[in-house]
Write an enzyme that holds these catalytic residues in place. Structure first.
Site, PDB file in Angstrom:
ATOM      1  N   ARG A 140      -6.055  -5.656   3.473  1.00 20.49           N
ATOM      2  CA  ARG A 140      -5.090  -4.766   2.783  1.00 20.49           C
ATOM      3  C   ARG A 140      -5.717  -3.385   2.544  1.00 20.49           C
ATOM      4  O   ARG A 140      -5.061  -2.364   2.668  1.00 20.49           O
ATOM      5  CB  ARG A 140      -4.668  -5.372   1.425  1.00 20.49           C
ATOM      6  CG  ARG A 140      -3.721  -6.536   1.505  1.00 20.49           C
ATOM      7  CD  ARG A 140      -2.363  -6.205   2.067  1.00 20.49           C
ATOM      8  NE  ARG A 140      -1.539  -5.346   1.233  1.00 20.49           N
ATOM      9  CZ  ARG A 140      -0.281  -5.027   1.521  1.00 20.49           C
ATOM     10  NH1 ARG A 140       0.304  -5.482   2.617  1.00 20.49           N
ATOM     11  NH2 ARG A 140       0.422  -4.235   0.736  1.00 20.49           N
ATOM     12  N   HIS A 180       0.731  -4.543   9.705  1.00 20.72           N
ATOM     13  CA  HIS A 180       1.106  -5.459   8.624  1.00 20.72           C
ATOM     14  C   HIS A 180      -0.122  -6.264   8.214  1.00 20.72           C
ATOM     15  O   HIS A 180      -0.920  -6.654   9.067  1.00 20.72           O
ATOM     16  CB  HIS A 180       2.192  -6.428   9.094  1.00 20.72           C
ATOM     17  CG  HIS A 180       2.334  -7.608   8.184  1.00 20.72           C
ATOM     18  ND1 HIS A 180       3.110  -7.563   7.033  1.00 20.72           N
ATOM     19  CD2 HIS A 180       1.754  -8.839   8.202  1.00 20.72           C
ATOM     20  CE1 HIS A 180       3.010  -8.721   6.398  1.00 20.72           C
ATOM     21  NE2 HIS A 180       2.197  -9.514   7.091  1.00 20.72           N
TER      22      HIS A 180
HETATM   23  N1  UDP Z   1       9.438  -0.499   4.511  1.00 25.27           N
HETATM   24  C1  UDP Z   1      10.280   0.573   4.872  1.00 25.27           C
HETATM   25  N2  UDP Z   1      10.701   1.446   3.911  1.00 25.27           N
HETATM   26  C2  UDP Z   1      10.336   1.322   2.612  1.00 25.27           C
HETATM   27  C3  UDP Z   1       9.477   0.250   2.234  1.00 25.27           C
HETATM   28  C4  UDP Z   1       9.046  -0.623   3.212  1.00 25.27           C
HETATM   29  O1  UDP Z   1      10.617   0.714   6.044  1.00 25.27           O
HETATM   30  O2  UDP Z   1      10.753   2.146   1.803  1.00 25.27           O
HETATM   31  C5  UDP Z   1       8.983  -1.447   5.548  1.00 25.27           C
HETATM   32  C6  UDP Z   1       7.554  -1.121   6.035  1.00 25.27           C
HETATM   33  O3  UDP Z   1       7.505  -1.355   7.432  1.00 25.27           O
HETATM   34  C7  UDP Z   1       6.719  -2.110   5.266  1.00 25.27           C
HETATM   35  C8  UDP Z   1       7.644  -3.330   5.259  1.00 25.27           C
HETATM   36  O4  UDP Z   1       8.932  -2.754   5.009  1.00 25.27           O
HETATM   37  O5  UDP Z   1       5.471  -2.335   5.879  1.00 25.27           O
HETATM   38  C9  UDP Z   1       7.343  -4.404   4.239  1.00 25.27           C
HETATM   39  O6  UDP Z   1       7.244  -3.822   2.959  1.00 25.27           O
HETATM   40  P1  UDP Z   1       6.175  -4.292   1.884  1.00 25.27           P
HETATM   41  O7  UDP Z   1       6.609  -3.753   0.562  1.00 25.27           O
HETATM   42  O8  UDP Z   1       5.935  -5.762   1.962  1.00 25.27           O
HETATM   43  O9  UDP Z   1       4.879  -3.451   2.312  1.00 25.27           O
HETATM   44  P2  UDP Z   1       3.516  -3.880   3.045  1.00 25.27           P
HETATM   45  O10 UDP Z   1       3.122  -5.239   2.545  1.00 25.27           O
HETATM   46  O11 UDP Z   1       3.797  -3.849   4.531  1.00 25.27           O
HETATM   47  O12 UDP Z   1       2.527  -2.819   2.639  1.00 25.27           O
HETATM   48 MG    MG Z   2       4.249  -6.916   2.257  1.00 21.44          MG
END
Ligand code: UDP
Ligand code: MG
Length: 217
Positions: A140, A180
């Site tokens: 992360r 991701h």
């Molecule tokens: N995402 C997006 N717009 C937003 C927030 C998230 O397109 O405003 C997409 C982005 O690809 C992100 C995924 O949704 O990686 C999953 O969101 P999460 O909050 O789980 O973030 P991550 O774990 O990927 O940091």
């Molecule tokens: Mg996530």
């Protein structure tokens, strides 16, 4: 579990130290990362950090796989996506209703989910299982903040992407953030099983393990 790397002192505290040193996480280079030729760069960062890739494959995922991958029926996660999308407005002379047509986090989050499902099927992804000391948190950290414009320099998303959900939404798309990584143990277990269930996860030692985090003297 990696058997051949077990040391006597790893067995301490009822195996907890072993588990911490051999934690597994799931990560994936998204279609924009693959199509920009960043597979090597991203894998290089994982390897150089001292973490170990124990499974990998490339495929174009279908809708069913992406819907199973993300917690698409978790209302809290969906609302969190809405909150994150709204945070893209910081410093801009725009309101949520103007940009997203709603101020409601859940409604907005649901739109993000739809765009995300399309984005993740838009090309090949490179999926991996990564193992090492506190691997979930480490990967992360390598990834950086979800929103590219907020991601710190030195992270994968910070160094190689610039995007904002406000701009993305106007084009009816997800943000393009390259990578991701599982957020916690529950996600890691679910995602490893979903993407690599029934497949071989390799068990080997890295030459650097002894120098990096073992007492070798
Ligand atoms: N995402 C997006 N717009 C937003 C927030 C998230 O397109 O405003 C997409 C982005 O690809 C992100 C995924 O949704 O990686 C999953 O969101 P999460 O909050 O789980 O973030 P991550 O774990 O990927 O940091
Ligand atoms: Mg996530």
């Amino acid at each position: 579990m990696a058997k051949n790397t077990t040391k006597e002192y790893d067995k301490g505290l009822n195996g907890t130290i072993f588990d911490i040193k051999h934690q597994r996480t799931f990560c994936l280079i998204k279609p924009d990362g693959v199509m920009r030729g960043l597979i090597g760069e991203i894998i290089g960062r994982i390897e150089k950090s001292g973490l170990k890739i124990v499974a990998a494959k490339m495929l174009v995922p279908d809708e069913e796989l992406i819907k199973a991958h993300y917690p698409t029926s978790d209302e809290k996660w969906i609302a969190r996506l809405g909150t994150k999308a709204k945070s893209g407005l910081e410093g801009l002379p725009l309101t949520a209703t103007e940009v997203y047509g709603t101020d409601n986090d859940s409604e907005l989050g649901q739109n993000v989910v739809s765009a995300l499902i399309q984005y993740m099927q838009s090309g090949p992804v490179f999926a991996m299982v990564v193992e090492g000391l506190q691997a979930i948190e480490m990967v992360r950290k390598l990834a950086g903040h979800t929103l590219p414009f907020k991601a710190e320099m030195g992270t994968i998303r910070g160094d190689f992407s610039v995007d904002n959900p406000v701009v993305a939404n106007v084009e009816g798309r997800s943000i393009h953030n390259l990578f991701h990584a599982s957020e916690n143990q529950g996600e890691a277990e679910h995602e490893i099983k979903l993407w690599f269930g029934g497949e071989v996860i390799c068990d080997y030692s890295l030459a650097s393990d002894d120098i990096m985090y073992c007492k070798h003297y």
